[in-house]
Design an enzyme around this catalytic site. Structure first.
Site, PDB file in Angstrom:
ATOM      1  N   HIS A  71       0.814  -1.222   0.000  1.00 36.66           N
ATOM      2  CA  HIS A  71       0.000   0.000   0.000  1.00 36.66           C
ATOM      3  C   HIS A  71       0.841   1.263   0.000  1.00 36.66           C
ATOM      4  O   HIS A  71       0.320   2.351  -0.246  1.00 36.66           O
ATOM      5  CB  HIS A  71      -1.030  -0.019   1.140  1.00 36.66           C
ATOM      6  CG  HIS A  71      -0.499   0.218   2.518  1.00 36.66           C
ATOM      7  ND1 HIS A  71      -0.291  -0.794   3.420  1.00 36.66           N
ATOM      8  CD2 HIS A  71      -0.143   1.360   3.132  1.00 36.66           C
ATOM      9  CE1 HIS A  71       0.156  -0.275   4.553  1.00 36.66           C
ATOM     10  NE2 HIS A  71       0.258   1.027   4.402  1.00 36.66           N
ATOM     11  N   ASP A 102      -0.015  -7.470   1.204  1.00 32.12           N
ATOM     12  CA  ASP A 102       0.461  -6.105   1.432  1.00 32.12           C
ATOM     13  C   ASP A 102       1.981  -5.990   1.460  1.00 32.12           C
ATOM     14  O   ASP A 102       2.548  -5.329   2.328  1.00 32.12           O
ATOM     15  CB  ASP A 102      -0.154  -5.549   2.731  1.00 32.12           C
ATOM     16  CG  ASP A 102      -0.140  -4.023   2.757  1.00 32.12           C
ATOM     17  OD1 ASP A 102       0.369  -3.412   1.797  1.00 32.12           O
ATOM     18  OD2 ASP A 102      -0.615  -3.449   3.743  1.00 32.12           O
ATOM     19  N   SER A 181       4.341   2.606   7.889  1.00 35.22           N
ATOM     20  CA  SER A 181       4.118   1.492   6.975  1.00 35.22           C
ATOM     21  C   SER A 181       5.372   1.116   6.217  1.00 35.22           C
ATOM     22  O   SER A 181       6.054   1.979   5.665  1.00 35.22           O
ATOM     23  CB  SER A 181       3.037   1.850   5.971  1.00 35.22           C
ATOM     24  OG  SER A 181       1.802   1.795   6.583  1.00 35.22           O
TER      25      SER A 181
END
Lengths: 488, 512
Positions: A71, A102, A181
């Site tokens: 992402h 992911d 992230s």
């Protein structure tokens, strides 16, 4: 250079033998990734989409590769990568991307980039209550941030990037915020996870999730083939056999073993091999406990974990009882497709066909989120696509998603959000069928929708007359995208 | 960075799919009447109603609890006004007295009371006739006339009662008459809309609307913000009263079809329809309903009903109210038991058919569109509670039930004519009462039963029969959703039944 080589050797020799691992300098491994993404608008599928910029982290692993979250780089049009204590920005390219777990691999074409970088190495699944360090760029800061947390829980979790996949995830009590992230989570100098999702503040605080190394290792093994094949799945449902009456009815001993197959997806790899009513007793030699778990490395984990760690084409051996007869079967595993209707789609332009101002699009999560339709049948087809095997007749569920008002379609507004069944008598199974049907020459085009007998009728002459007018009025850049035009 | 947010997809019911709504006739100017300052209540003592043409009606109602089908919910009161009509009866809205345990009539001026019984009730048009239990209770009262017609633009009076029992009337202007939704979904009839500044008073759940001594209408809804009333129209009341003269009461008829407009010129060319004629396209025909029995088919173009031409939107020219949906012509101007001539086009050929009208009762549907005044049926087996699906059950989720109730069931209900063309019911597991028979099973609910002990289940009676024949001592119950199968030990279930009934204080383990 020498140090990093030494490191690589050390890890090769050591794996888990050496308990005391030298402290790593994370500054030489971590990168800050800035992605400019273009997110398509499913309501205007011919438009390239809105541009936004996001910041995430990543880290170098062996083979001059950068590992990050999918992402962080999804829908990316341009990516710049920065090292700590280096003012230069490097252009990065996505080499592999796995939306179902992911994860993504980014490479840098500038060969100098990796010269002073040190790859990090993957460690084991951390134990509950052990401490971890989380690195990243939370809330978009320029400088590396580190925070500490404790491993709170290890379980299957929904991965919010795709919205339709669940894999093993580790819950930690360190706050994980946007910008974390893709950053590494370290324990004893090794990567034990990648920070990837958290809760918004009003749900729970100081709860973060990381992708643990079994998931990362599976991803790395999958792409070793040069292509990402996605997760494989048996695509069957099974139920606990913990009720005593149910066990006796099936003639099973009171030994807490076995689960009952409820349904077998007819277009997936277990079709024709497993049957509803089968009692699954073992998987790859592991006894299946009646609450759908198996013992793995001394712990009880969801039995799906056995298949989770496998790759496309791998086989799994299942011991079962069918009509009280013990059998053993082998299944070659394949990824499942039908569940993808409920998964977010990235890195492709929305597929559509526009004809006479009518816009036809395949049903998908992105489409539903864009249009927010309350149409009961559309919702039903979406939610029961797998359970009711809707994919058999409608591999793609084609919706009349929008009508660009024009004299040619003045009386057709009532057909919006209906599901296409036939065009000129041809059954519509995919968007390509729609395009083909409209490519045939005919005086009238009749579109029949599911549950409505009165067709929508378009006269060819009227459509031709309206064509340029609609394109001009609504800025329709192209009249169809059947998926040939992809981004990567 | 993504955040995990629970995002439950909600499906809403799209009510009328393609059927064209009737455009409302525009209110006509009313030069005859003097104008009042806007907003000021146009109230006056209704001396012409003195002598008791209007009664207080207090009803104590208690509806069944469809989540716990063995019991009723808490009782509640509804207070409205009823109109005394010929024949010693009192007209009220059905909603005032449905699921009633006790009804009381009260003379406003003397306070004299009598209990009353429901003589006739029609839930679909929301009308009911009450009969007092003391025979002479209405003897000295003057009934209202019920045979007048009004037109859009007429001035009417909404009747209320002062605390001391004096009738007061508030002037209302009839602004439009159009077919619209009454109280139950899917049941639409001619609706009167009026503008009227109404004050809040006791006993206002429903109010009669009159023109001097003529009963015109009954109030359905009042919106205080826009000061508008929606009310049951005169033709509907007159149809109801006429129908109620004969027993058994047959109800308002319907065709049992859905249609689409044919206004689109491209569609007309394709169907080779001339531009001079109207007509509507028959989209779907309900099985076993009047239209189906008269062999009206999907794809037919209906040109006229009862001699009235139908325009491309499905309207006809009504003598009193102008353009109205043919729904009014079929349901209200025609009666159950009548034959109505229909002219239609099939494959370009003109045909005449006679449709024999009748009312399709709710029990006739796979999923009862309503279930009022009837207890829900259920069967409890080993703690598994089975019921038959009805819209009344779905309505337990509240006003937004189409969004909140289990979506699979909402879908079943909405498309039941397509999904369940043959006569049957949907038996489903509504909940599990946990006990020793179900230990180890998850909390399951909202799953339709497909087979029990190998027998297909189309109604609760099938289920009762199927469980008499367990397979090797076990009940095998198959569902449409995971877990597809549940087993119960038949002997053990029987043995534990009394205990289960005691634990959960169940009055019975089944009711058919």
């Amino acid at each position: 250079m020498i140090r990093s080589t030494l490191f690589a050797i050390a890890s090769l020799v050591a794996t888990s033998a050496i308990a005391d691992i030298p402290k790593v300098d994370v500054h030489k491994s971590i990168v800050r990734i800035t992605t400019t993404a273009q997110e398509p608008d499913y309501r205007v599928p011919w438009n390239p989409g809105s541009i936004s910029t996001g910041i995430g982290a990543g880290f170098v692993i062996d083979g001059n590769r950068i590992l990050t979250n999918a992402h962080v780089v999804s829908n990316g049009r341009f990516m710049s990568v920065q090292r700590e204590n280096d003012p230069r920005q490097y252009s990065g390219q996505v080499k592999f991307i796995a939306h179902d777990c992911d994860l993504a691999i980014v490479t840098i074409s500038d060969p100098n980039f990796f010269k002073t970088m040190q790859p990090l190495h993957l460690g084991p699944l951390p134990t509950i209550q052990s401490g971890v360090d989380v690195y990243g760029y939370p809330i978009g800061g320029e400088r590396l941030s580190v925070t500490q947390g404790i491993v709170s829980r290890i379980d299957f979790e929904s991965y919010s990037h795709s919205g339709a996949d669940s894999h093993l995830a580790v819950q930690i009590d360190a706050a994980i915020n946007p910008g974390n992230s893709g950053g590494p989570v370290l324990q004893n100098g090794k990567v034990v996870g990648i920070a990837f999702q958290g809760y918004s503040g009003d749900v729970a605080q100081n709860v973060g999730f990381m992708i643990p190394t079994p998931v990362i290792q599976r991803f790395l093994a999958d792409i070793a083939s040069g292509h990402y094949n996605r997760y494989v799945d048996l695509s069957v449902t099974y139920e606990n056999l913990t009720n005593a009456s149910a066990r006796r009815a099936l003639g099973l001993p009171d030994d807490d073993t076995g689960v009952l197959v409820g349904s077998v997806e007819s277009d997936a790899c277990a079709a024709g091999k497993l049957q509803p009513g089968d009692v699954l007793l073992s998987i790859d030699g592991h006894r299946i406990i009646s609450d759908q778990t198996v013992e793995l490395d001394g712990e009880n984990v969801d039995l799906a974990e056995i298949v989770e760690r496998k790759l496309k084409g791998d086989k799994v051996k299942i011991g079962l009882l069918r009509n009280h007869q013990p059998m053993e079967i082998e299944i070659e595993l394949e990824p499942n497709n039908s569940y993808l209707i409920q998964a977010n789609v990235f890195d492709e332009y929305p597929r559509f066909v526009m004809f006479g101002g009518l816009v036809f699009q395949p049903l998908s999560k992105n489409l539903l989120e864009a249009f927010q339709t309350d149409d009961l049948r559309v919702r039903y087809f979406y939610n029961n696509f797998v359970n009711d095997e809707i994919y058999k007749d409608h591999p793609q569920v084609i919706i009349l998603s929008n009508i660009l008002p024009d004299p040619v379609n003045a009386y057709l507004a009532g057909f919006r959000y209906q599901i296409v069944d036939e065009i000129n008598g041809h059954k519509i199974r995919t968007l390509a069928d729609v395009a083909n049907a409209f490519d045939q020459t005919s005086d009238f085009y009749t579109v029949k929708f599911i549950g409505a007998n009165r067709p929508a009728v378009l006269q060819r002459t009227a459509v031709q007359e309206a064509k340029e007018r609609i394109k001009e009025n609504y800025g329709v850049r192209l009249e169809r995208n059947l998926g040939e035009e992809t981004l990567r | 960075m993504k955040f995990l947010l629970s995002c439950n997809l909600l499906a809403l019911l799209a009510l009328s799919a393609l059927a064209a709504e009737t455009p409302s006739p525009t209110p006509q100017a009313t030069p005859a009447m003097e104008t009042h300052p806007s907003g000021a209540p146009k109230e006056q003592l209704a001396t012409e109603l003195k002598g008791g043409s209007v009664l207080r009606v207090n009803s104590t109602n208690q509806s069944y609890d469809f989540f716990r089908p063995w019991s009723k919910k808490a009782p509640f009161n509804r207070r409205g006004l009823g109109a005394v009509i010929d024949g010693g009866e009192v007209l009220v809205t059905a909603e005032l007295v449905w699921d009633s345990n006790f009804i009381e009539l009260e003379k406003p001026e003397t306070g004299e009371r009598s209990s009353a019984k429901v003589a006739v009730i029609d839930y679909e048009t929301n009308l009911a006739l009450l009969k007092p239990t003391s025979q002479d209770f209405l003897k000295d009262l003057q009934p209202l006339d019920t045979d007048t017609q009004v037109r859009v633009g007429d001035h009417l009076s909404v009747v209320q009662l002062e605390a001391n029992g004096t009738p007061v009337s508030t002037e209302a202007l009839l602004t439009s008459a159009e077919v619209g939704h009454y109280v139950l979904d899917d049941y639409s009839y001619l609706l009167f809309k009026m503008s009227c500044p109404l004050q809040y008073r006791d006993n206002s759940f429903t109010l009669p609307i009159v023109q001097s001594r003529h009963l015109i209408s009954m109030l359905l809804r009042y919106d205080p913000r826009s000061q508008t009333i929606e009310a049951i129209s005169t033709p509907v009341i007159q149809h109801f009263l006429k129908e109620a003269e004969h027993q058994p009461y047959q109800g308002f008829p319907s065709f049992g079809l859905s249609f689409s407009p044919t206004r689109d010129p491209q569609f007309r060319h394709y169907e080779k329809l001339s531009d001079s004629e109207g007509g509507i396209y028959v989209d779907d025909v309900e099985p076993n309903a009047p239209a189906a029995q008269a062999d009206i088919q999907t794809g037919d173009i209906l040109l006229s009903i009862a001699g009235k031409a139908i325009d491309p939107d499905g309207d006809y020219d009504d003598e009193l109210y102008g353009r109205l949906s043919i729904t009014h012509l079929i349901t209200t101007l025609s009666y159950s038991g009548q034959k109505v001539p229909v002219t239609l086009l099939r494959h370009g050929e003109r045909k005449e058919v006679d449709v024999s009208l009748f009312n399709r009762p709710p029990q006739d549907y796979a999923i009862d569109p309503y279930m009022i005044g009837r207890p829900p049926r259920y069967l409890i087996l080993g703690g598994l509670v089975f019921e038959e699906l009805s819209r009344q059950y779905l309505r337990e989720w509240g006003p937004a039930w189409q969004k909140e109730a289990p979506q699979r069931f909402v879908y079943f209900d909405h498309y039941q004519a397509d999904l369940f063309p043959k006569p049957r019911k949907i038996v489903f597991l509504s909940q599990i009462l946990p006990n020793n028979d179900t230990i180890g099973y998850p909390q399951l609910n909202y799953m339709a039963v497909e087979r029990v002990n190998g027998q297909p289940i189309y109604r609760l009676e099938d289920l009762a029969k199927a469980i008499e024949k367990p397979i090797n001592g076990f009940h095998k119950i198959e569902f449409d959703l995971d877990p597809k199968v549940i087993y119960l030990d038949a002997a053990q279930v029987e043995q534990n039944a009394a205990q289960l009934q005691k634990t959960y204080s169940l009055p019975g383990l089944r009711r058919f």
